[in-house]
Design an enzyme around this catalytic site. Structure first.
Site, mmCIF file in Angstrom:
data_model
loop_
_atom_site.group_PDB
_atom_site.id
_atom_site.type_symbol
_atom_site.label_atom_id
_atom_site.label_comp_id
_atom_site.label_asym_id
_atom_site.label_seq_id
_atom_site.Cartn_x
_atom_site.Cartn_y
_atom_site.Cartn_z
ATOM 1 N N GLY A 297 -2.953 -1.263 10.633
ATOM 2 C CA GLY A 297 -4.125 -1.392 9.765
ATOM 3 C C GLY A 297 -3.816 -2.226 8.549
ATOM 4 N N ASP A 298 -4.829 -2.408 7.722
ATOM 5 C CA ASP A 298 -4.605 -3.194 6.509
ATOM 6 C C ASP A 298 -4.197 -2.273 5.355
ATOM 7 O OD1 ASP A 298 -6.936 -2.097 5.412
ATOM 8 O OD2 ASP A 298 -8.172 -3.737 6.120
ATOM 9 N N GLY A 299 -3.734 -2.883 4.275
ATOM 10 C CA GLY A 299 -3.233 -2.111 3.139
ATOM 11 C C GLY A 299 -4.297 -1.276 2.446
ATOM 12 N N PRO A 300 -5.407 -1.920 2.051
ATOM 13 C CA PRO A 300 -6.414 -1.165 1.301
ATOM 14 C C PRO A 300 -7.044 -0.007 2.093
ATOM 15 C CG PRO A 300 -6.700 -3.516 0.981
ATOM 16 C CD PRO A 300 -5.670 -3.356 2.052
ATOM 17 N N LYS B 7 3.129 2.383 8.839
ATOM 18 C CA LYS B 7 2.121 1.318 8.900
ATOM 19 C C LYS B 7 2.866 -0.006 8.717
ATOM 20 C CE LYS B 7 -0.282 -1.134 6.135
ATOM 21 N NZ LYS B 7 -0.247 -2.362 6.916
ATOM 22 N N GLU C 177 6.801 -15.522 -7.705
ATOM 23 C CA GLU C 177 7.456 -15.540 -6.401
ATOM 24 C C GLU C 177 6.645 -16.453 -5.484
ATOM 25 O OE1 GLU C 177 7.213 -11.977 -3.947
ATOM 26 O OE2 GLU C 177 9.370 -12.120 -3.623
ATOM 27 N N VAL D 83 -5.629 1.656 5.582
ATOM 28 C CA VAL D 83 -4.624 2.593 6.106
ATOM 29 C C VAL D 83 -3.527 2.859 5.074
ATOM 30 C CG1 VAL D 83 -2.857 2.894 7.896
ATOM 31 C CG2 VAL D 83 -5.112 2.048 8.507
ATOM 32 N N GLY D 84 -3.058 1.794 4.401
ATOM 33 C CA GLY D 84 -2.002 1.974 3.393
ATOM 34 C C GLY D 84 -2.443 2.886 2.266
ATOM 35 N N GLU E 206 10.495 -1.253 -2.673
ATOM 36 C CA GLU E 206 11.325 -2.464 -2.560
ATOM 37 C C GLU E 206 10.358 -3.633 -2.665
ATOM 38 O OE1 GLU E 206 14.550 -2.482 -2.357
ATOM 39 O OE2 GLU E 206 14.869 -0.351 -2.012
ATOM 40 N N CYS F 267 12.976 -11.582 0.157
ATOM 41 C CA CYS F 267 12.710 -11.065 -1.191
ATOM 42 C C CYS F 267 13.843 -11.400 -2.162
ATOM 43 C CB CYS F 267 12.512 -9.560 -1.116
ATOM 44 S SG CYS F 267 13.780 -8.754 -0.140
HETATM 45 P P1 NAD Z 1 2.259 -7.246 0.934
HETATM 46 O O1 NAD Z 1 2.490 -6.404 -0.259
HETATM 47 O O2 NAD Z 1 1.039 -8.058 1.023
HETATM 48 O O3 NAD Z 1 2.232 -6.307 2.226
HETATM 49 C C1 NAD Z 1 3.289 -5.395 2.504
HETATM 50 C C2 NAD Z 1 2.709 -4.182 3.181
HETATM 51 O O4 NAD Z 1 1.885 -3.498 2.236
HETATM 52 C C3 NAD Z 1 1.823 -4.513 4.375
HETATM 53 O O5 NAD Z 1 2.021 -3.546 5.376
HETATM 54 C C4 NAD Z 1 0.425 -4.415 3.776
HETATM 55 O O6 NAD Z 1 -0.576 -4.117 4.719
HETATM 56 C C5 NAD Z 1 0.619 -3.265 2.795
HETATM 57 N N1 NAD Z 1 -0.359 -3.225 1.694
HETATM 58 C C6 NAD Z 1 -1.008 -4.249 1.102
HETATM 59 N N2 NAD Z 1 -1.839 -3.789 0.134
HETATM 60 C C7 NAD Z 1 -1.678 -2.438 0.111
HETATM 61 C C8 NAD Z 1 -2.272 -1.385 -0.646
HETATM 62 N N3 NAD Z 1 -3.209 -1.624 -1.581
HETATM 63 N N4 NAD Z 1 -1.883 -0.118 -0.397
HETATM 64 C C9 NAD Z 1 -0.958 0.155 0.543
HETATM 65 N N5 NAD Z 1 -0.387 -0.789 1.310
HETATM 66 C C10 NAD Z 1 -0.729 -2.080 1.104
HETATM 67 O O7 NAD Z 1 3.580 -8.089 1.136
HETATM 68 P P2 NAD Z 1 3.936 -9.098 2.313
HETATM 69 O O8 NAD Z 1 3.212 -10.350 2.041
HETATM 70 O O9 NAD Z 1 3.786 -8.433 3.646
HETATM 71 O O10 NAD Z 1 5.523 -9.269 2.100
HETATM 72 C C11 NAD Z 1 6.019 -10.130 1.172
HETATM 73 C C12 NAD Z 1 6.430 -9.381 -0.080
HETATM 74 O O11 NAD Z 1 7.340 -8.329 0.237
HETATM 75 C C13 NAD Z 1 7.155 -10.268 -1.050
HETATM 76 O O12 NAD Z 1 6.718 -10.006 -2.355
HETATM 77 C C14 NAD Z 1 8.606 -9.847 -0.882
HETATM 78 O O13 NAD Z 1 9.418 -10.135 -1.986
HETATM 79 C C15 NAD Z 1 8.468 -8.400 -0.628
HETATM 80 N N6 NAD Z 1 9.662 -7.857 0.058
HETATM 81 C C16 NAD Z 1 10.553 -7.098 -0.670
HETATM 82 C C17 NAD Z 1 11.702 -6.625 -0.070
HETATM 83 C C18 NAD Z 1 12.715 -5.800 -0.821
HETATM 84 O O14 NAD Z 1 13.546 -5.178 -0.190
HETATM 85 N N7 NAD Z 1 12.679 -5.775 -2.142
HETATM 86 C C19 NAD Z 1 11.955 -6.925 1.269
HETATM 87 C C20 NAD Z 1 11.043 -7.692 1.961
HETATM 88 C C21 NAD Z 1 9.889 -8.155 1.342
#
Ligand code: NAD
Length: 476
Positions: free
Chosen positions: A201-204, A170, A379, A206-207, A245, A279
């Protein structure tokens, strides 16, 4: 308008179980240019069923068969390289040069690296009369963010394929176009049906459905700490392995004896690269109290030399941030920095002068930041640098470690003892000494504390996608 409404399941492009669409916005002009579907649990069920079935045969393929498949993916990826570069720049706003040299390149690099490791990976290690066998972990659920979209996808998909796993991806719904192209590449390369599946899809929805799914054996997540926690909680009931990550607030400590100009300028450039949306960006710069004035002159110069503009224009070094949500969040945090009493050295609220469209943020440097201020702790994920001062190395290390994150850190000094001391004391998964390079994909990458659990990249990534089986043999 480009319609990309289907998901990739069981080797075919299929319509979602229930229609629901989302516009994909170009952050450089705020215009919708494509539509994707937002999936549901029913789509996840279908993808997981395909992956489970494919696991029966794919997990039994030989090393040579998987090497040949990965090699073919490299060839097809190379053929579509220019398209991948443009797709990334359009969906998330990275300047073309960055997309070409780093964003798209890292995707290809992870596949090449998986090939290199797979060639010699010891799937069986014999200890006396016991065989310790590394078997494919099963069906993997992969969730990725938008900031380095293909980098994050490839650094999960490539080792998973190499280990013999099947998977459901996803990608981020904010930047899904490069993921769809990646799926097309895998399809063209002949990845067997069901081995790789993609559900948008969205996180809440499909995730969450993936994280809780009993048919998924492990979750590999990259994104915010908030969502990483949600994934781990949803996965707990089925006792899944979860690797995370997550976010960062990385410290960049410049000691008295360092080349101040070099360290500050590189620190600013690394903080602002990818519009501050990395990140591991060094977002907290520590400068000796006595050198603050000089350091801020260098920081101001470096920030103001950034060429903010259209990602497709020649000479642009900083594109927009990815979305309106992200733009608004950054504005609020800049406002908070001003309200809490930090000194604005350059940048600030609003778009850069003369710009009235697109999610462009002014490259911003704050001085006199205290570690209890919001901009030192949260952040921001935009081109905003917080500068703090310190009296000695002990104090710098103490403040540097006083955050919930622990992804990366850096120390600049000519003194080897200080460098060693700092490298040991910093509670971070990656420590840079006199540099801040993040482009060696052959070394492990991941965080301490709330920056995550597990490592991407390198041989250590294979730990995620394999299960250990101890086979005792009684030869008597
Ligand atoms: P986000 O957490 O909003 O979304 C990341 C992914 O998670 C998306 O695919 C989103 O749809 C999904 N998601 C959101 N809520 C979810 C839930 N409840 N259950 C399952 N999946 C869910 O993050 P973002 O805004 O897309 O990315 C930025 C963040 O990612 C920053 O905090 C950044 O530091 C972090 N990041 C970390 C690394 C690393 O390697 N440590 C690398 C890149 C980005």
């Amino acid at each position: 308008m480009l319609d990309k409404l289907n998901f990739y399941i069981d080797g075919k492009w299929v319509a979602p179980a229930a229609p629901k669409t989302l516009d994909v916005i170009n952050p450089a002009n705020e215009e919708a240019y494509a539509r994707i579907s937002l999936g549901s649990k029913a789509d996840v069920d279908k993808a997981v069923a395909a992956a489970r079935k494919a696991f029966e045969t794919y997990s039994r393929t030989t090393r040579e068969e998987r090497l040949a498949l990965l090699q073919k993916i490299v060839e097809v990826y190379q053929k579509h390289y220019a398209e991948m570069v443009e797709t990334i720049s359009r969906e998330m706003g990275a300047p073309l040069g960055l997309s070409k040299a780093a964003q798209a390149a890292s995707g290809l690099g992870h596949i090449a690296e998986a090939i290199r490791i797979l060639r010699d990976f010891q799937f069986e290690r014999v200890q006396g009369s016991t065989a310790i066998v590394y078997e494919a972990a099963g069906v993997c659920g992969l969730i990725t963010p938008w900031n380095w979209p293909v980098n994050q996808i490839a650094c999960k998909v490539a080792p998973a394929l190499a280990a013999g796993c099947t998977m459901v991806l996803k990608p981020s719904e904010i930047a899904p176009m490069s993921a769809l192209l990646f799926a097309e590449i895998l399809d063209e390369a002949g990845v067997p049906p069901g081995v790789f599946n993609l559900v948008n899809g969205d996180g809440p929805t499909v995730g969450e459905a993936m994280s809780a799914h009993p048919g998924i054996d492990m979750m590999s997540f990259t994104g915010s700490t908030r969502a990483g926690i949600a994934v781990a909680k949803a996965a707990a009931d089925t006792v899944k392995r979860v690797t995370q990550e997550l976010g960062g607030k990385s410290a960049n400590i410049i000691l008295d004896d360092a080349d101040l100009k070099k360290a500050v300028v590189q620190g600013v450039q690394n903080c602002f690269s990818n519009s501050g949306q990395s990140c591991n960006a060094p977002t907290r710069m520590f400068v000796p109290a006595a050198k603050q004035n000089d350091a801020m002159q260098f920081a101001k110069g470096a920030a103001e030399s950034a060429k903010v503009g259209d990602p497709f224009a020649d000479g642009t070094t900083m594109g927009p941030v990815v979305s309106e949500v992200q733009f608004d969040k950054i504005q609020k945090l800049i406002q908070k920095g001003i309200e809490e009493g930090a000194t604005l050295v350059t940048g600030g609220l609003g778009r850069p002068e003369g710009v009235n469209r697109g999610y462009y943020v002014r490259p911003t440097v704050f001085a006199n930041v205290r570690n209890d201020m919001t901009i030192a702790r949260e952040e921001i994920f935009g081109p905003v640098l917080a500068t703090l001062s310190f009296r000695d190395l002990d104090e710098a290390l103490r403040i540097a470690n006083d955050v919930s994150y622990g992804l990366a850190a850096a120390i600049w000094t000519r003194d080897l003892n200080s460098a060693h001391r700092a490298a040991r004391a910093l509670r971070a998964g990656v420590v840079y000494v006199n540099c801040y390079d993040a482009d060696d994909i052959t070394v492990p990458f991941g965080g301490y504390k709330q920056s995550g659990f597990g490592r991407d990249k390198s041989l250590h990534a294979f730990d995620k996608y394999t299960e250990l089986k101890t086979t005792w043999i009684d030869l008597s």
